[in-house]
Structure formats: structure tokens, C-alpha cells
Design an enzyme around this catalytic site. Sequence first.
Site, PDB file in Angstrom:
ATOM      1  N   ASP A   1     -36.420  12.136   0.699  1.00 51.37           N
ATOM      2  CA  ASP A   1     -35.953  13.267  -0.093  1.00 51.37           C
ATOM      3  C   ASP A   1     -37.118  14.043  -0.695  1.00 51.37           C
ATOM      4  O   ASP A   1     -38.038  13.474  -1.293  1.00 51.37           O
ATOM      5  CB  ASP A   1     -35.047  12.782  -1.225  1.00 51.37           C
ATOM      6  CG  ASP A   1     -33.717  12.265  -0.711  1.00 51.37           C
ATOM      7  OD1 ASP A   1     -33.420  12.457   0.485  1.00 51.37           O
ATOM      8  OD2 ASP A   1     -32.982  11.664  -1.504  1.00 51.37           O
TER       9      ASP A   1
ATOM     10  N   ASP B   1     -22.096  18.010  -1.271  1.00 55.18           N
ATOM     11  CA  ASP B   1     -22.860  16.780  -1.086  1.00 55.18           C
ATOM     12  C   ASP B   1     -22.086  15.598  -1.686  1.00 55.18           C
ATOM     13  O   ASP B   1     -20.855  15.644  -1.785  1.00 55.18           O
ATOM     14  CB  ASP B   1     -24.265  16.939  -1.682  1.00 55.18           C
ATOM     15  CG  ASP B   1     -25.321  16.118  -0.954  1.00 55.18           C
ATOM     16  OD1 ASP B   1     -25.335  14.883  -1.134  1.00 55.18           O
ATOM     17  OD2 ASP B   1     -26.127  16.700  -0.209  1.00 55.18           O
ATOM     18  N   ASP B   2     -22.775  14.553  -2.059  1.00 57.73           N
ATOM     19  CA  ASP B   2     -22.161  13.297  -2.495  1.00 57.73           C
ATOM     20  C   ASP B   2     -21.247  13.491  -3.708  1.00 57.73           C
ATOM     21  O   ASP B   2     -21.326  14.488  -4.409  1.00 57.73           O
ATOM     22  CB  ASP B   2     -23.276  12.312  -2.836  1.00 57.73           C
ATOM     23  CG  ASP B   2     -22.858  10.855  -2.675  1.00 57.73           C
ATOM     24  OD1 ASP B   2     -21.656  10.586  -2.550  1.00 57.73           O
ATOM     25  OD2 ASP B   2     -23.761   9.995  -2.672  1.00 57.73           O
TER      26      ASP B   2
ATOM     27  N   ASP C   1     -25.675  10.545   5.624  1.00 58.44           N
ATOM     28  CA  ASP C   1     -26.801   9.858   4.983  1.00 58.44           C
ATOM     29  C   ASP C   1     -26.990   8.433   5.526  1.00 58.44           C
ATOM     30  O   ASP C   1     -26.317   8.030   6.491  1.00 58.44           O
ATOM     31  CB  ASP C   1     -26.582   9.860   3.467  1.00 58.44           C
ATOM     32  CG  ASP C   1     -27.853  10.150   2.688  1.00 58.44           C
ATOM     33  OD1 ASP C   1     -28.942   9.777   3.155  1.00 58.44           O
ATOM     34  OD2 ASP C   1     -27.753  10.756   1.595  1.00 58.44           O
TER      35      ASP C   1
ATOM     36  N   LYS D   1     -23.164  16.391   6.605  1.00 55.77           N
ATOM     37  CA  LYS D   1     -24.433  15.750   6.265  1.00 55.77           C
ATOM     38  C   LYS D   1     -24.149  14.259   6.181  1.00 55.77           C
ATOM     39  O   LYS D   1     -23.318  13.807   5.383  1.00 55.77           O
ATOM     40  CB  LYS D   1     -24.967  16.276   4.925  1.00 55.77           C
ATOM     41  CG  LYS D   1     -26.230  15.543   4.465  1.00 55.77           C
ATOM     42  CD  LYS D   1     -26.699  16.050   3.101  1.00 55.77           C
ATOM     43  CE  LYS D   1     -27.869  15.213   2.578  1.00 55.77           C
ATOM     44  NZ  LYS D   1     -28.302  15.665   1.222  1.00 55.77           N
TER      45      LYS D   1
ATOM     46  N   ARG E   1     -33.247  14.465   9.567  1.00 53.78           N
ATOM     47  CA  ARG E   1     -34.280  14.463   8.533  1.00 53.78           C
ATOM     48  C   ARG E   1     -35.517  13.761   9.057  1.00 53.78           C
ATOM     49  O   ARG E   1     -35.432  12.709   9.686  1.00 53.78           O
ATOM     50  CB  ARG E   1     -33.754  13.801   7.280  1.00 53.78           C
ATOM     51  CG  ARG E   1     -32.868  14.710   6.443  1.00 53.78           C
ATOM     52  CD  ARG E   1     -33.681  15.595   5.530  1.00 53.78           C
ATOM     53  NE  ARG E   1     -34.365  14.760   4.568  1.00 53.78           N
ATOM     54  CZ  ARG E   1     -33.769  14.267   3.492  1.00 53.78           C
ATOM     55  NH1 ARG E   1     -32.510  14.551   3.219  1.00 53.78           N
ATOM     56  NH2 ARG E   1     -34.452  13.505   2.656  1.00 53.78           N
TER      57      ARG E   1
END
Length: 446
Positions: free
Chosen positions: A178, A41-42, A118, A116, A174
Site C-alpha cells: 500500500d 472499498d472495504d 485484496d 478490487k 498491484r
Amino acid sequence: MGWNTWNSFACSMNESVILEAAERIVSLGFKDLGYDYVVLDDCWSAGRNATGYLVPDAQKFPKGIADVADKIHSMGLKIGIYSSAGTMTCARYTGSLGYEEKDAAAWASWGIDYLKYDNCYNQGEEGTPKLSFDRYNAMGKALNATGRPILYSMCNWGVDGPWNFATTIANSWRTSGDLINVWDRPDVNCPCSELDGIDCKLPGYHCSIMNVVDKAAYYPSKAYSGAWNDLDMLEVGNGGLTDDEAISHFSLWAALKSPLLMTNVMTQIDSATLSILQNTAVLAVSQDPEASSAVRIWRYFVNGGEIQMYSGPLSGGDQVVVLLNSSPMPRDMNATLTDIFWDDGAEGTASQLQSAWEVYDLWAGRMNNGTAEGIIRGGNNASRPIDMAKLGGASKVYSQVPLPATKALMGKKVGTVKARGTVKAHVKPHGVAMLRLREVKTKDEL
């Protein structure tokens, strides 16, 4: 299905964290069950070089991400990476807006299998579906231009209704903000209160499990095989949930066909967590080749919470039924076959109502803590309830139509419902009864 770094490690992730998790995914048997993506992830990058290409943080990845990808692939797993359709990522690292082609080319050259993507720092390029579509479509085109198969996971939190346009450009999207590991708690940052007149379809963040479920219930028909509503990553094993809440969380994500990305610390997994995440009867619903999301048929508000019923088709004519009790009190719940097959015909007209159905409880055969602890201690040498590898791997087993009526894949048979009958279950607080129905073909089976 797979594992993501964010919920447990956030910006503390590095090469060692990722490879240790990958090794445990293999040794504990998760890979054989279909958990094959390991997603960074990030916080992985160090910005751009002089030619405009992203480079990884050399302290976190001293040999580069391509080297990590090679090691992940050598374990029989796939690797994912993260960016944002903005000038910065959500943790304020370099984003990909305007650099889609260069970033996609770099990831493909490293051997990346999953992105992924965002929605932070998007320069105001949202507010209409067309604006969001154009921004995310730019990356979709760039990924396709590389010639490498890369699963594209849009993460724009439900802004501009991605379920209406993402099906043509992404593999998942999504549906809300979150998720946090809280069962049901109002939060102004994640609006959803139909009793107070607040639209539950609005996006947000800091969302409880019930908040996310109540948002996703409005568009199950938008998803299909290869294009899925994403209810966010799993919180199973991260604390904050009771055992019954964790079971409900996992069951709903499986029935609604959300991607299943674990986020717990794999090197510290406990027996209860392993027994939930490795429930093959529930995974068989999640990975069913029918790929149809269960649909919320009814919802009633009761003292202290609500009760809901979901139903959906499975391959071979089977049906999944989820009775959800989100209230703090145990309840005896039931659903008539008319309820269960409501989507197959107007009331009383569905052909399935004429049949009798075997009822299987998908949690009655849950792995006991002793067996789960043995797997954690013994790794590849442990005895498991079912050896998916010997059966050709999860993808082959779950695609059998119909599934063999074994305890490991079907749960435990708990009864038979005759034509136009009623399915009944006692459901714990914040719990579910997750059932699989299989048609009785002959009178002898009754």
C-alpha cells in the site's frame, strides 16, 4: 480511471459519501475526462445470509447496493466493489475465499462493473506463483461466468510476482504494498534499498512514492492494453506531498500506465489538486491507445537522492520522456536522443536518431488556480480550458492518432531537438520534467 473511498474515508464510507463524490465527479468535469469508476472499498458488507450470499450493511446502504449502482449508472458512471481472496477482508469483514461463484453472481446482479480483490487472511495459500494464481483465478472464472463485464483488479501487493501470471486472469495487479502519501522515506515494512543490498522487488506495505516507483521499474514490459501494472491509488490532494511531489506522482503513474484512481475528498477539492488531476496533456499519455509503459532508461544516485530518466512510445510515433529529480536540490537534467530511443536499437542505431523532434512540456500549460477555482465554484456552468464532452468524451479524443497539437492535449511547445541532439530541462527538487516528442516531418517545420 476513477475514485476510491479508502484513503479518505476507510470504514466511514456509506451511501451518502459515495453519491456525493459521484455527483462532484460529474459536475467538476472529471467524468468527461475519463474518470468513470466509483469504487466502494472495504467495510461495506454485513456478512452472509442464510443461503451464503453477501449482504450489504443496512445502516450504510439502507436501500442496498443495487440501488446505489442504479444511481451511479444514471450519472453515466460505473461502480466498483471490494473483497479479499481470504476468509476475511483486510478490515476483518467477510472475505470471498471459497465463495467466489456466489459473490460474483451477487455483484453482477447488483450491477457492479469493477472488483478490487485484496489478499488478506488468505489461509496461507501463497508462497508460490501457482498457489496465488489458483486462488485469484477462481474469482476470475467466477466473474466471467456471470456474463457481465466486470473489470478485475487484483490487489495481492506483488506477492509471488503477479506480473508473471496475472495477465491471463485479471485486468490489473498491484506491484507492491500500500502506498502512503510520503515522497521518499525508508520503512522496514516496505523493503527497498539497493545501496544496502535489499531487493527492491520484495513486496511490503506502507510504501513511499519512490519506493513503489523503484519496484515497478523492473517489469514495465509485463503490461499491455487491458492488463496493467497497478502502482496503487493516487495520493494527490490528501496532504503530505508538496505541489511538485504531487505533480511527479501523477506524472509517473501516467507514464507507467498505472490505473488512475483518485482518493481525495471530492467535496473538499482545492484548485491545486484539481489542476493536477485534470491535466489533459498528462491524461493523454495515461490513456494513449499504444498502452505501452514508459521504461526506466537510466538511474544515477546523487547527493541526497537520485535522478532517473524514463522513455516510452506513444501512438502516432510520438514519445514520452520523464526526467525525474528525486533529490532535494534543483538540477539541470538532459537526455540524448540515443538515451530516449535506447529500446529501439543498440546505441546509435535507432532510426529515430536521424530525425528532428518537436518538444512539448506537458506541465507548461497547467490550468491556473483561478480557472480551477472557477470550476470548483461553478461546476457544470464553469468555463474550462477544453470541453471534452463536445469532443466526444475523453476516450474518443485520446484515441486520435496523432493527437491534435493543442495546448490542452499536448502541453506547450518549448523547442526542437535536431537529429542526434539532446533534450534539456531544469527540474525542481522532487520534481519532474514530463515531455512529449513529435517527429518533425519536413524541413520547413525546423
